[in-house]
Design an enzyme around this catalytic site. Structure first.
Site, PDB file in Angstrom:
ATOM      1  N   GLU A 126       0.822  -1.072   0.011  1.00 26.51           N
ATOM      2  CA  GLU A 126      -0.010  -0.070  -0.076  1.00 26.51           C
ATOM      3  C   GLU A 126       1.013   1.354   0.062  1.00 26.51           C
ATOM      4  O   GLU A 126       0.508   2.452  -0.656  1.00 26.51           O
ATOM      5  CB  GLU A 126      -0.947  -0.112   1.240  1.00 26.51           C
ATOM      6  CG  GLU A 126      -2.021  -1.228   1.093  1.00 26.51           C
ATOM      7  CD  GLU A 126      -3.009  -1.190   2.312  1.00 26.51           C
ATOM      8  OE1 GLU A 126      -4.056  -1.061   1.986  1.00 26.51           O
ATOM      9  OE2 GLU A 126      -2.670  -1.347   3.454  1.00 26.51           O
ATOM     10  N   GLU A 146      -4.028  -9.369   3.712  1.00 28.10           N
ATOM     11  CA  GLU A 146      -4.581  -9.032   4.872  1.00 28.10           C
ATOM     12  C   GLU A 146      -5.919  -9.975   5.333  1.00 28.10           C
ATOM     13  O   GLU A 146      -6.112 -10.196   6.523  1.00 28.10           O
ATOM     14  CB  GLU A 146      -5.213  -7.559   4.885  1.00 28.10           C
ATOM     15  CG  GLU A 146      -4.062  -6.485   5.251  1.00 28.10           C
ATOM     16  CD  GLU A 146      -3.400  -6.220   3.791  1.00 28.10           C
ATOM     17  OE1 GLU A 146      -2.502  -5.123   3.424  1.00 28.10           O
ATOM     18  OE2 GLU A 146      -3.435  -6.822   2.863  1.00 28.10           O
TER      19      GLU A 146
END
Length: 264
Positions: A126, A146
């Site tokens: 990210e 995640e």
């Protein structure tokens, strides 16, 4: 040529900073955790952002290179620090601890280049997605695992990935845990260049060199206009162009162009 800024007066423990006149190289430096992004690193990256907002320069982000002598592999960032992440609760999530930093990086006045080798996973991915440019190696591994940890990629991946690679591949990465190799990242447009590990920083600096040959104000305004919401166009384009039409650099650069054309 080096330059003075507030960064030189700060004592960083998770970053290695190299300042040049027109760019700053930031190397993530928590090798014992494969550069897992912890609270200290977040704080120090905010300090870098503050400096680059006050003194706009190109930012090059990179990680730990491979060490042939010890056999250590390269890595950009293996994600958020799971030990710290385990302790975070609802209010921490609502504070947007990682997403606020990555958004700040994305909005820096001058372009951001991510030079990626090895793992760029979870929050590390990210962070890379927030850059304007990503250059990688064949050893690059990018993904967002995640959901396998019972959370979601809440620091930009759920929307930046869709913009970068399209919905089908973004969903495969986010919902099925797919990790892309360097060549797959290039094919998907997630990186713009695939280079050898030894030439990674040279490629990043070469891209920075091309950027600095442009007019800095034109680069800054183009980046801002590019990221403006659709409903802001074409008004914001016209206003930015109005500013540039009055800038000294516009007259100087256009006159130089005409002089070269008329005097080959």
């Amino acid at each position: 040529m080096t330059t003075q800024s507030n960064l030189g007066a700060q004592d960083f423990t998770t970053l290695i900073i190299t300042e040049l006149e027109d760019r700053v190289l930031v190397r993530l430096d928590r090798p014992e955790t494969r550069n897992a992004i912890d609270a200290t690193m977040l704080q120090e990256l905010h300090a870098v952002c503050a400096d680059l907002e006050a003194t706009p320069r190109i930012l090059i982000l990179t990680g730990t290179p491979a060490d042939p002598e010890t056999g250590t592999k390269a890595f950009f960032a293996s994600g958020a620090d799971i030990a710290q992440l385990l302790e975070r609760r609802r209010d921490d999530a609502l504070a947007g601890i990682n997403s606020s930093l990555f958004e700040r990086i994305a909005k820096l006045p001058m372009p951001v280049i991510a030079a990626l080798d090895g793992f760029a996973l979870g929050g590390g991915g990210e962070l890379a997605y927030a850059a304007d440019f990503r250059i990688g190696t064949a050893n690059l591994r990018m993904g967002n695992p995640e959901t396998g940890l019972g959370i979601l990629a809440a620091a930009g991946a759920t929307w930046r990935l869709r913009e970068l690679v399209g919905e089908p591949l973004a969903k495969e990465m986010l919902l099925a845990g797919r990790t892309l190799t360097g060549s797959e990242c290039l094919a998907a447009g997630l990186i713009t260049e695939l280079v050898e590990s030894e030439g990674l920083l040279d490629a990043a600096h070469a891209l920075a060199d091309r950027i600095v040959r442009q007019d800095p104000l034109a680069v800054r305004l183009t980046k801002a206009v590019f990221h403006a919401p659709r409903e802001a166009h074409p008004l914001i384009d016209t206003l930015a162009q109005g500013i540039l039409f009055e800038s000294p650099a516009k007259f100087e650069r256009m006159q130089q162009f005409l002089d070269r054309k008329n005097n080959p």
